[in-house]
Design a protein around this motif. Sequence first.
Motif, PDB file in Angstrom:
ATOM      1  N   THR A  18       5.395   3.027  -3.291  1.00 53.10           N
ATOM      2  CA  THR A  18       5.216   2.793  -1.856  1.00 53.10           C
ATOM      3  C   THR A  18       3.900   2.077  -1.573  1.00 53.10           C
ATOM      4  O   THR A  18       3.853   1.150  -0.758  1.00 53.10           O
ATOM      5  N   ILE A  21       4.251  -1.637  -2.594  1.00 46.98           N
ATOM      6  CA  ILE A  21       5.026  -2.375  -1.594  1.00 46.98           C
ATOM      7  C   ILE A  21       4.163  -2.657  -0.368  1.00 46.98           C
ATOM      8  O   ILE A  21       4.132  -3.779   0.158  1.00 46.98           O
ATOM      9  N   SER A  22       3.421  -1.662   0.085  1.00 44.39           N
ATOM     10  CA  SER A  22       2.552  -1.817   1.246  1.00 44.39           C
ATOM     11  C   SER A  22       1.455  -2.856   0.998  1.00 44.39           C
ATOM     12  O   SER A  22       1.163  -3.692   1.861  1.00 44.39           O
ATOM     13  N   ILE A  24       1.539  -5.398  -1.025  1.00 42.91           N
ATOM     14  CA  ILE A  24       2.131  -6.735  -1.059  1.00 42.91           C
ATOM     15  C   ILE A  24       2.535  -7.185   0.341  1.00 42.91           C
ATOM     16  O   ILE A  24       2.411  -8.369   0.675  1.00 42.91           O
ATOM     17  N   GLU A  25       2.987  -6.251   1.161  1.00 37.58           N
ATOM     18  CA  GLU A  25       3.290  -6.602   2.555  1.00 37.58           C
ATOM     19  C   GLU A  25       2.025  -7.086   3.256  1.00 37.58           C
ATOM     20  O   GLU A  25       2.058  -8.047   4.026  1.00 37.58           O
ATOM     21  N   ASP A  26       0.880  -6.442   2.959  1.00 40.30           N
ATOM     22  CA  ASP A  26      -0.395  -6.824   3.564  1.00 40.30           C
ATOM     23  C   ASP A  26      -0.949  -8.122   2.992  1.00 40.30           C
ATOM     24  O   ASP A  26      -1.632  -8.874   3.691  1.00 40.30           O
ATOM     25  N   ASP A  27      -0.705  -8.398   1.698  1.00 34.63           N
ATOM     26  CA  ASP A  27      -1.219  -9.590   1.032  1.00 34.63           C
ATOM     27  C   ASP A  27      -0.153 -10.130   0.084  1.00 34.63           C
ATOM     28  O   ASP A  27      -0.140  -9.797  -1.103  1.00 34.63           O
ATOM     29  N   PRO A  28       0.744 -10.992   0.600  1.00 31.62           N
ATOM     30  CA  PRO A  28       1.849 -11.506  -0.221  1.00 31.62           C
ATOM     31  C   PRO A  28       1.406 -12.238  -1.494  1.00 31.62           C
ATOM     32  O   PRO A  28       2.183 -12.349  -2.441  1.00 31.62           O
TER      33      PRO A  28
END
Length: 188
Positions: A18, A21-22, A24-28
């Motif tokens: 989790t 994933i978070s 990567i959502e914040d910094d692709p």
Amino acid sequence: MSNDTTTALNGVDVDQLTETISAIEDDPDLARFEFRARTEWLEGAQARTTIQRFYGAGQEDDSREEPFVLEGDEPPVLLGSNQAPNAVETVLHALASCLAVGYAYNAAAKDITLDALELEMTGELDLQGFLGLNEEVRPGYDNIRVRARIKADAPRETLEELCAYTQKTSPVMDMLRNAVPVEVEIEA
């Protein structure tokens, strides 16, 4: 007593999954990886590949103290010495390994406990393409079949959804189903 607890399911640290994933959502940009392999021909059908360093999560990763070594060969009927699987068998392994990881991770994320998972792979090809005997026959697999045997604490419908999602998000499945540009450069 420590208050630190890890939520693990199917051998997967769900909290870390989790968090990843978070992040990567914040910094692709953290999602960009570059994997590398170096193969050396030994003799006949034998080759040895080493895999060690890679780039990922925004940095060079040197966590592997020793390289992984993969051997390749052919069976005697294909002029090899049977010291290792051949390349097309290794492709089946790559697909099965990727799908197994996908099932375990996605099941854990959906709070599904896997009791057992077995993937049986079959790939068929016609050597006429490889041998240059028929230009209408492709040198690679004509088809690959996967039989997934799953025992889990979820109804069949949920497992079918898990299967579809795992296929949709599998990097190796994607590479097999869709053409990947490959550049070959020769240094003589």
